[in-house]
Design an enzyme around this catalytic site. Structure first.
Site, PDB file in Angstrom:
ATOM      1  N   LYS A 110     -26.790  14.473  49.772  1.00  0.00           N
ATOM      2  CA  LYS A 110     -25.720  15.271  49.144  1.00  0.00           C
ATOM      3  C   LYS A 110     -24.876  15.987  50.196  1.00  0.00           C
ATOM      4  O   LYS A 110     -23.654  16.019  50.095  1.00  0.00           O
ATOM      5  CB  LYS A 110     -26.306  16.316  48.169  1.00  0.00           C
ATOM      6  N   ARG A 129     -29.275  23.127  39.271  1.00  0.00           N
ATOM      7  CA  ARG A 129     -30.544  22.442  39.462  1.00  0.00           C
ATOM      8  C   ARG A 129     -31.429  22.569  38.226  1.00  0.00           C
ATOM      9  O   ARG A 129     -32.480  21.944  38.168  1.00  0.00           O
ATOM     10  CB  ARG A 129     -31.291  23.077  40.633  1.00  0.00           C
ATOM     11  N   ARG A 179     -36.030  21.984  59.615  1.00  0.00           N
ATOM     12  CA  ARG A 179     -35.998  23.039  58.601  1.00  0.00           C
ATOM     13  C   ARG A 179     -37.427  23.329  58.157  1.00  0.00           C
ATOM     14  O   ARG A 179     -38.215  22.412  57.962  1.00  0.00           O
ATOM     15  CB  ARG A 179     -35.171  22.575  57.393  1.00  0.00           C
ATOM     16  N   ARG A 216     -35.474  14.536  59.421  1.00  0.00           N
ATOM     17  CA  ARG A 216     -34.224  15.308  59.496  1.00  0.00           C
ATOM     18  C   ARG A 216     -34.344  16.454  60.509  1.00  0.00           C
ATOM     19  O   ARG A 216     -35.352  17.153  60.550  1.00  0.00           O
ATOM     20  CB  ARG A 216     -33.917  15.883  58.098  1.00  0.00           C
ATOM     21  N   ARG A 270     -41.140  20.582  46.921  1.00  0.00           N
ATOM     22  CA  ARG A 270     -39.732  20.520  46.491  1.00  0.00           C
ATOM     23  C   ARG A 270     -39.507  19.348  45.548  1.00  0.00           C
ATOM     24  O   ARG A 270     -38.754  19.445  44.589  1.00  0.00           O
ATOM     25  CB  ARG A 270     -38.808  20.401  47.705  1.00  0.00           C
TER      26      ARG A 270
HETATM   27  P1  AMP Z   1     -31.051  22.482  49.475  1.00  0.00           P
HETATM   28  O1  AMP Z   1     -30.477  22.633  50.833  1.00  0.00           O
HETATM   29  O2  AMP Z   1     -30.022  22.197  48.411  1.00  0.00           O
HETATM   30  O3  AMP Z   1     -32.206  21.495  49.438  1.00  0.00           O
HETATM   31  O4  AMP Z   1     -31.659  23.921  49.061  1.00  0.00           O
HETATM   32  C1  AMP Z   1     -32.650  24.548  49.860  1.00  0.00           C
HETATM   33  C2  AMP Z   1     -33.393  25.563  49.019  1.00  0.00           C
HETATM   34  O5  AMP Z   1     -32.461  26.575  48.542  1.00  0.00           O
HETATM   35  C3  AMP Z   1     -34.057  25.038  47.762  1.00  0.00           C
HETATM   36  O6  AMP Z   1     -35.331  24.436  48.021  1.00  0.00           O
HETATM   37  C4  AMP Z   1     -34.168  26.320  46.920  1.00  0.00           C
HETATM   38  O7  AMP Z   1     -35.196  27.166  47.407  1.00  0.00           O
HETATM   39  C5  AMP Z   1     -32.836  27.012  47.231  1.00  0.00           C
HETATM   40  N1  AMP Z   1     -31.785  26.566  46.286  1.00  0.00           N
HETATM   41  C6  AMP Z   1     -30.651  25.864  46.593  1.00  0.00           C
HETATM   42  N2  AMP Z   1     -29.920  25.641  45.508  1.00  0.00           N
HETATM   43  C7  AMP Z   1     -30.595  26.191  44.469  1.00  0.00           C
HETATM   44  C8  AMP Z   1     -30.356  26.269  43.068  1.00  0.00           C
HETATM   45  N3  AMP Z   1     -29.270  25.709  42.507  1.00  0.00           N
HETATM   46  N4  AMP Z   1     -31.263  26.910  42.308  1.00  0.00           N
HETATM   47  C9  AMP Z   1     -32.349  27.497  42.854  1.00  0.00           C
HETATM   48  N5  AMP Z   1     -32.655  27.442  44.158  1.00  0.00           N
HETATM   49  C10 AMP Z   1     -31.782  26.800  44.975  1.00  0.00           C
END
Ligand code: AMP
Length: 219
Positions: free
Chosen positions: A13, A86, A158, A125, A169
């Site tokens: 994404k 999400r 990360r 990554r 996750r």
């Molecule tokens: P990402 O980089 O999109 O994988 O997001 C990293 C982390 O941020 C996720 O594992 C969640 O802890 C938090 N996060 C990001 N977007 C959301 C969302 N829409 N709702 C809840 N937590 C989020």
């Protein structure tokens, strides 16, 4: 053009969002990036979300929705949502916010990827601690090990890309986000794209969808 990009962690994404927002000159709203930035600067919000993000749990809906709503106010040319919504609750808050401000979602694109490939990608990554550029030790290898090609910053993994957290996750994703895909299939213009293809092919497929929609809207 207002776009939602759905897909599990590692589906690409972030990479696709960068390509598409630059091509269509629309605002990129990545909740994950926003939270990482807040954490890096130890802001109040960064402190609030840190435990969730580091352990791979979702940040509470109310907090995420507030962050997105404030960003959506300045997107006159359109937006691309990456990592939000999400959950169904977040989708409903988004619907309500957009209808209040007379905006709509034009298209939802779902990047679909098998779980084994997700784990492989996320484990490889690496991200630049300086400029945030993303690398992959199999498919996008930095010229100098552990060093960013663009700014010379140190590449790190990360914390939430460690194997145990990846599994967590993905479980969270399957529980909460699968119903969201079902929701958008019924309620929005919805396209599924195979995220296993090389990034340039994935972005070509998405651009084709967007261009066709834009042409239809004009005619
Ligand atoms: P990402 O980089 O999109 O994988 O997001 C990293 C982390 O941020 C996720 O594992 C969640 O802890 C938090 N996060 C990001 N977007 C959301 C969302 N829409 N709702 C809840 N937590 C989020």
């Amino acid at each position: 053009m207002n776009i939602i990009l759905l897909g599990c962690p590692g589906a690409g994404k972030g990479t696709q969002s960068k390509i598409l927002t630059s091509r269509y000159q629309i605002t990129h709203i990545s909740t994950g990036d926003i939270f990482r930035e807040e954490m890096a600067h130890s802001t109040e919000m960064g402190k609030k979300v840190s435990q969730y993000v580091k352990s791979g749990r979702l940040v509470p809906d109310a907090l995420v929705s507030e962050v997105v709503a404030s960003r959506l106010q300045n997107c006159s040319k359109g937006f691309l949502l990456d990592g939000f919504p999400r959950t169904l609750e977040q989708a409903q808050v988004l619907d309500a916010f957009l209808s209040k401000s007379n905006q709509t979602i034009d298209v939802v694109v779902y990047l679909n990827l098998k779980e084994e490939e997700v784990i492989r990608r996320l484990s490889a990554r690496r991200q630049c601690s300086g400029c945030g550029e993303v690398y992959n030790l199999e498919t996008r290898i930095p010229r100098v090990p552990d060093t960013c090609d663009s700014c010379g910053g140190k590449l790190t993994q990360r914390e939430d890309d460690m194997p145990e957290t990846i599994k967590k996750r993905l479980m969270v994703y399957a529980d909460l986000t699968d119903p969201l895909v079902a929701y958008y299939k019924v309620n929005q213009v919805f396209y599924e794209v195979d995220a296993a293809d090389p990034p340039e092919e994935v972005s070509a497929s998405i651009s084709k969808i967007i261009d066709e929609m834009a042409a239809k809207a004009k005619s």
